[in-house]
Enzyme design. Structure first.
Site, mmCIF file in Angstrom:
data_model
loop_
_atom_site.group_PDB
_atom_site.id
_atom_site.type_symbol
_atom_site.label_atom_id
_atom_site.label_comp_id
_atom_site.label_asym_id
_atom_site.label_seq_id
_atom_site.Cartn_x
_atom_site.Cartn_y
_atom_site.Cartn_z
ATOM 1 N N HIS A 6 -8.267 4.778 -3.921
ATOM 2 C CA HIS A 6 -9.062 3.606 -4.280
ATOM 3 C C HIS A 6 -8.388 2.358 -3.736
ATOM 4 O O HIS A 6 -7.184 2.153 -3.924
ATOM 5 C CB HIS A 6 -9.201 3.494 -5.800
ATOM 6 C CG HIS A 6 -9.954 2.272 -6.238
ATOM 7 N ND1 HIS A 6 -11.307 2.127 -6.033
ATOM 8 C CD2 HIS A 6 -9.535 1.122 -6.829
ATOM 9 C CE1 HIS A 6 -11.695 0.956 -6.490
ATOM 10 N NE2 HIS A 6 -10.637 0.311 -6.981
ATOM 11 N N SER A 7 -9.150 1.500 -3.049
ATOM 12 C CA SER A 7 -8.657 0.234 -2.517
ATOM 13 C C SER A 7 -7.483 0.499 -1.556
ATOM 14 O O SER A 7 -7.670 1.164 -0.533
ATOM 15 C CB SER A 7 -8.285 -0.703 -3.666
ATOM 16 O OG SER A 7 -8.180 -2.037 -3.230
ATOM 17 N N MET A 8 -6.272 0.047 -1.863
ATOM 18 C CA MET A 8 -5.125 0.360 -1.003
ATOM 19 C C MET A 8 -4.997 1.864 -0.792
ATOM 20 O O MET A 8 -4.690 2.342 0.310
ATOM 21 C CB MET A 8 -3.835 -0.173 -1.625
ATOM 22 C CG MET A 8 -2.574 0.198 -0.835
ATOM 23 S SD MET A 8 -1.006 -0.316 -1.617
ATOM 24 C CE MET A 8 -0.846 0.975 -2.879
#
Length: 254
Positions: free
Chosen positions: A93-95
């Site tokens: 998720h995200s990074m």
């Protein structure tokens, strides 16, 4: 001294025995605790294996890594050691989506591509970043940006003791994301699922869809209510979208 695989990944009874493993990579500032509760929802058919990254939680005394490619490169051998011949899926998720993508490419280069890649809440890495450089902002501005993403409780950001621990991790992670440049390579040949929140300002849906450019395998996209941390609003519903992808071996068919 711990084996590398035990340093990077926590072994549980389910992860030790399941034939399908879901390796999970956290958002900026996150850690293994972000995946608490996942195993009980996904059941014994899928072993949930959160990555333990340097500089946080049980590895808090280690130097933080400020490079997406550096992290993914360090993860390859420990992951292969942990997985052995079992089926591997990657989630980020995200990074974590950037780490998972780079790791998928590195595994493919070794002739051991994952069975599927799940990316969440992130602009595809061949697309321009929509936010700009955040990691060099003064503390107050940097924390205002982090707070707006609603992934870190305000109590943490307002507690000086906790903030002293978290702020260097957040800055290192934002630095890693904002300085990451994807190396030009052919599309992956693996199934990919992109999933995001319908109101996520950091990963708008038209940009989330561009992950499909990066694979020649089957691609699917799911949208759920919420913003950047939509997945925490209804964990069971979110995991219900992941489960058929994993049990179907990366296919849309569950």
């Amino acid at each position: 001294m711990l084996p590398a695989s035990d340093l990077w990944f926590a072994r549980t009874s389910v992860a030790n025995s399941a034939e399908k493993l879901l390796f999970c990579f956290p958002h900026g500032g996150g850690g293994t605790s972000a995946y608490r509760g996942w195993q009980s929802v996904l059941g014994s058919e899928v072993g949930v294996v959160p990555a333990s990254l340097p500089g946080r939680e049980s590895r808090s005394k280690e130097e933080l890594t400020r490079s997406i490619t550096g992290l993914s490169g360090d993860l390859v051998d420990p992951l292969l050691e942990f997985a052995d011949r079992r089926e591997v899926f990657l989630f980020g998720h995200s990074m974590g989506a950037l780490i998972a993508y780079e790791l998928a490419a590195a595994l493919a280069d070794k002739g051991r591509p994952p069975s599927g890649l799940i990316v969440s809440g992130a602009v595809a890495p061949h697309r321009p970043d929509l936010v700009g450089q955040i990691h060099q902002l003064p503390d107050d501005q940097f924390l205002a940006h982090v707070s707006a993403l609603e992934g870190t409780p305000m109590g943490v950001l307002e507690e000086s003791g906790l903030l002293d621990v978290l702020l260097p991790v957040l800055r290192a992670d934002f630095h890693a994301c904002e300085t990451y440049v994807r190396r030009e390579r052919p599309p992956l040949r693996i199934p990919m699922l992109a999933i995001g929140g319908e109101d996520d300002p950091r990963a708008p849906l038209d940009e989330l869809a561009r992950w499909g450019d990066l694979t020649d395998g089957e691609f699917d996209m799911k949208v759920l209510p919420g913003g950047h941390f939509y997945l925490s609003q209804d964990l069971k519903r979110f995991l219900a979208e992941l489960r058929p992808f994993i049990l179907g071996g990366g296919s849309k068919r569950g």
